[in-house]
Scaffold this motif. Sequence first.
Motif, PDB file in Angstrom:
ATOM      1  N   VAL A 109     -13.482  11.823   0.326  1.00  0.00           N
ATOM      2  CA  VAL A 109     -12.029  11.978   0.387  1.00  0.00           C
ATOM      3  C   VAL A 109     -11.685  13.380   0.822  1.00  0.00           C
ATOM      4  O   VAL A 109     -12.275  14.349   0.320  1.00  0.00           O
ATOM      5  N   TYR A 110     -10.759  13.474   1.746  1.00  0.00           N
ATOM      6  CA  TYR A 110     -10.326  14.780   2.229  1.00  0.00           C
ATOM      7  C   TYR A 110      -8.814  14.892   2.093  1.00  0.00           C
ATOM      8  O   TYR A 110      -8.078  13.985   2.465  1.00  0.00           O
ATOM      9  N   SER A 111      -8.324  15.995   1.568  1.00  0.00           N
ATOM     10  CA  SER A 111      -6.898  16.253   1.423  1.00  0.00           C
ATOM     11  C   SER A 111      -6.573  17.549   2.146  1.00  0.00           C
ATOM     12  O   SER A 111      -7.200  18.578   1.898  1.00  0.00           O
ATOM     13  N   GLU A 112      -5.612  17.490   3.069  1.00  0.00           N
ATOM     14  CA  GLU A 112      -5.365  18.678   3.882  1.00  0.00           C
ATOM     15  C   GLU A 112      -3.896  19.097   3.950  1.00  0.00           C
ATOM     16  O   GLU A 112      -3.587  20.148   4.484  1.00  0.00           O
ATOM     17  N   TYR A 113      -2.969  18.298   3.425  1.00  0.00           N
ATOM     18  CA  TYR A 113      -1.550  18.611   3.613  1.00  0.00           C
ATOM     19  C   TYR A 113      -0.747  18.049   2.446  1.00  0.00           C
ATOM     20  O   TYR A 113      -0.983  16.935   1.993  1.00  0.00           O
ATOM     21  N   ILE A 114       0.226  18.826   1.977  1.00  0.00           N
ATOM     22  CA  ILE A 114       1.161  18.343   0.965  1.00  0.00           C
ATOM     23  C   ILE A 114       2.510  19.012   1.164  1.00  0.00           C
ATOM     24  O   ILE A 114       2.573  20.219   1.436  1.00  0.00           O
ATOM     25  N   ALA A 115       3.564  18.225   1.077  1.00  0.00           N
ATOM     26  CA  ALA A 115       4.933  18.738   1.112  1.00  0.00           C
ATOM     27  C   ALA A 115       5.672  18.093  -0.041  1.00  0.00           C
ATOM     28  O   ALA A 115       5.893  16.878  -0.041  1.00  0.00           O
ATOM     29  N   THR A 116       6.037  18.878  -1.045  1.00  0.00           N
ATOM     30  CA  THR A 116       6.640  18.304  -2.248  1.00  0.00           C
ATOM     31  C   THR A 116       7.617  19.278  -2.886  1.00  0.00           C
ATOM     32  O   THR A 116       7.404  20.492  -2.838  1.00  0.00           O
ATOM     33  N   PRO A 117       8.685  18.756  -3.482  1.00  0.00           N
ATOM     34  CA  PRO A 117       9.510  19.595  -4.345  1.00  0.00           C
ATOM     35  C   PRO A 117       8.811  19.766  -5.684  1.00  0.00           C
ATOM     36  O   PRO A 117       7.747  19.174  -5.922  1.00  0.00           O
ATOM     37  N   SER A 118       9.402  20.537  -6.561  1.00  0.00           N
ATOM     38  CA  SER A 118       8.876  20.626  -7.915  1.00  0.00           C
ATOM     39  C   SER A 118       8.991  19.262  -8.596  1.00  0.00           C
ATOM     40  O   SER A 118      10.006  18.574  -8.462  1.00  0.00           O
ATOM     41  N   THR A 141      10.785  12.278 -12.997  1.00  0.00           N
ATOM     42  CA  THR A 141      10.084  10.995 -12.982  1.00  0.00           C
ATOM     43  C   THR A 141       9.405  10.881 -11.633  1.00  0.00           C
ATOM     44  O   THR A 141      10.069  10.826 -10.598  1.00  0.00           O
ATOM     45  N   LEU A 142       8.083  10.875 -11.620  1.00  0.00           N
ATOM     46  CA  LEU A 142       7.301  10.885 -10.388  1.00  0.00           C
ATOM     47  C   LEU A 142       6.811   9.481 -10.074  1.00  0.00           C
ATOM     48  O   LEU A 142       6.078   8.877 -10.871  1.00  0.00           O
ATOM     49  N   LEU A 143       7.215   8.959  -8.917  1.00  0.00           N
ATOM     50  CA  LEU A 143       6.749   7.662  -8.442  1.00  0.00           C
ATOM     51  C   LEU A 143       5.763   7.910  -7.312  1.00  0.00           C
ATOM     52  O   LEU A 143       6.143   8.406  -6.246  1.00  0.00           O
ATOM     53  N   ILE A 144       4.494   7.593  -7.525  1.00  0.00           N
ATOM     54  CA  ILE A 144       3.471   7.764  -6.502  1.00  0.00           C
ATOM     55  C   ILE A 144       3.216   6.400  -5.896  1.00  0.00           C
ATOM     56  O   ILE A 144       2.681   5.506  -6.554  1.00  0.00           O
ATOM     57  N   VAL A 145       3.626   6.205  -4.654  1.00  0.00           N
ATOM     58  CA  VAL A 145       3.581   4.888  -4.026  1.00  0.00           C
ATOM     59  C   VAL A 145       2.538   4.896  -2.910  1.00  0.00           C
ATOM     60  O   VAL A 145       2.636   5.645  -1.950  1.00  0.00           O
ATOM     61  N   ASP A 146       1.528   4.076  -3.065  1.00  0.00           N
ATOM     62  CA  ASP A 146       0.417   3.995  -2.107  1.00  0.00           C
ATOM     63  C   ASP A 146       0.002   2.533  -2.035  1.00  0.00           C
ATOM     64  O   ASP A 146      -0.393   1.957  -3.055  1.00  0.00           O
ATOM     65  N   PRO A 147       0.111   1.888  -0.876  1.00  0.00           N
ATOM     66  CA  PRO A 147      -0.087   0.432  -0.841  1.00  0.00           C
ATOM     67  C   PRO A 147      -1.472  -0.042  -1.232  1.00  0.00           C
ATOM     68  O   PRO A 147      -1.615  -1.100  -1.836  1.00  0.00           O
ATOM     69  N   MET A 148      -2.529   0.747  -0.903  1.00  0.00           N
ATOM     70  CA  MET A 148      -3.894   0.281  -1.140  1.00  0.00           C
ATOM     71  C   MET A 148      -4.600   1.186  -2.158  1.00  0.00           C
ATOM     72  O   MET A 148      -4.755   2.386  -1.922  1.00  0.00           O
ATOM     73  N   LEU A 149      -5.019   0.615  -3.255  1.00  0.00           N
ATOM     74  CA  LEU A 149      -5.803   1.333  -4.255  1.00  0.00           C
ATOM     75  C   LEU A 149      -7.195   0.714  -4.268  1.00  0.00           C
ATOM     76  O   LEU A 149      -7.449  -0.270  -4.954  1.00  0.00           O
ATOM     77  N   ALA A 150      -8.087   1.255  -3.443  1.00  0.00           N
ATOM     78  CA  ALA A 150      -9.444   0.705  -3.312  1.00  0.00           C
ATOM     79  C   ALA A 150     -10.404   1.500  -4.185  1.00  0.00           C
ATOM     80  O   ALA A 150     -10.570   1.210  -5.363  1.00  0.00           O
ATOM     81  N   THR A 151     -11.032   2.538  -3.640  1.00  0.00           N
ATOM     82  CA  THR A 151     -11.940   3.359  -4.448  1.00  0.00           C
ATOM     83  C   THR A 151     -11.176   4.216  -5.441  1.00  0.00           C
ATOM     84  O   THR A 151     -11.724   4.632  -6.457  1.00  0.00           O
ATOM     85  N   GLY A 152      -9.907   4.497  -5.134  1.00  0.00           N
ATOM     86  CA  GLY A 152      -9.099   5.358  -5.999  1.00  0.00           C
ATOM     87  C   GLY A 152      -9.248   6.834  -5.682  1.00  0.00           C
ATOM     88  O   GLY A 152      -8.524   7.661  -6.239  1.00  0.00           O
ATOM     89  N   SER A 173      -8.642   8.707  -2.814  1.00  0.00           N
ATOM     90  CA  SER A 173      -7.526   9.380  -2.150  1.00  0.00           C
ATOM     91  C   SER A 173      -6.305   9.454  -3.050  1.00  0.00           C
ATOM     92  O   SER A 173      -5.580  10.463  -3.056  1.00  0.00           O
ATOM     93  N   LEU A 174      -6.070   8.425  -3.860  1.00  0.00           N
ATOM     94  CA  LEU A 174      -4.917   8.446  -4.757  1.00  0.00           C
ATOM     95  C   LEU A 174      -5.126   9.456  -5.883  1.00  0.00           C
ATOM     96  O   LEU A 174      -4.194  10.175  -6.269  1.00  0.00           O
ATOM     97  N   ALA A 175      -6.343   9.547  -6.415  1.00  0.00           N
ATOM     98  CA  ALA A 175      -6.635  10.545  -7.447  1.00  0.00           C
ATOM     99  C   ALA A 175      -6.458  11.949  -6.893  1.00  0.00           C
ATOM    100  O   ALA A 175      -5.919  12.838  -7.574  1.00  0.00           O
ATOM    101  N   ALA A 176      -6.885  12.171  -5.635  1.00  0.00           N
ATOM    102  CA  ALA A 176      -6.692  13.479  -5.002  1.00  0.00           C
ATOM    103  C   ALA A 176      -5.217  13.782  -4.824  1.00  0.00           C
ATOM    104  O   ALA A 176      -4.777  14.928  -5.020  1.00  0.00           O
TER     105      ALA A 176
END
Length: 228
Positions: A119-128, A133-144, A146-149
């Motif tokens: 898994v590689y993570s290279e970019y993030i743009a987020t407010p505080s 209430t944080l909704l993390i929406v990702d259609p595919m949860l396979a190995t987990g 990329s979502l854990a990252a």
Amino acid sequence: MEVINFSEQNSIINHYMAELRDKSYQKNRLTFRHNVERIGELMAYELSKTLEYKPKTVKTPLGQLDIPLTKQDDIVIATVLRAGLPFHQGFLNIFDGADNAFVSAFRMYLNREHTEVGVYSEYIATPSVKGKTLLIVDPMLATGGSLAAAIDALLEAGKPKKIHVCCVIAAPEGLEVVKSSLPDDATIWCASIDEGMNEQKYIVPGFGDCGDLCYGEKLQSFRKKADK
């Protein structure tokens, strides 16, 4: 930690899921993206029932009344690029006053047989997200992975009041990985929890690569290596 599996219920979500899985429907990218978006809308509606509400007085031309409302500016919708975009739009259609966050966290095969994934993570743009209430929406949860990252990266922007993870399809193996990255009071929402993964780490029966089905096939990443 609560895990909600909509495939165990009778709802119109199952109709859209059937179309997403059907190879004949998958030939039409517009239909595929639209169904992912509609599942996002329906899931957002169900999730909205769990939020905090306070009455607000609204004046009409003929009087006034109190209506319970939630603070949408206390919500942050975060997604993982690129497959998450239509799913994210479905949530944004419902929570149109929410802030938004985007994470680039992707998987890469580490061997020629495509059985080892990094898994590689290279970019993030987020407010505080502190106190939100944080909704993390990702259609595919396979190995987990990329979502854990993505979760780890988002939590660097503060401690949320509540975390909801929302997926179209999840594999049991990925659910266990993501649970280890979440607080005990988090909630995971899935349109379906499938049987598992094949050797190439795709969800079975699943429906294939969501990003490719939405936007077209891609070349492999030009990154030379990925973090395990």
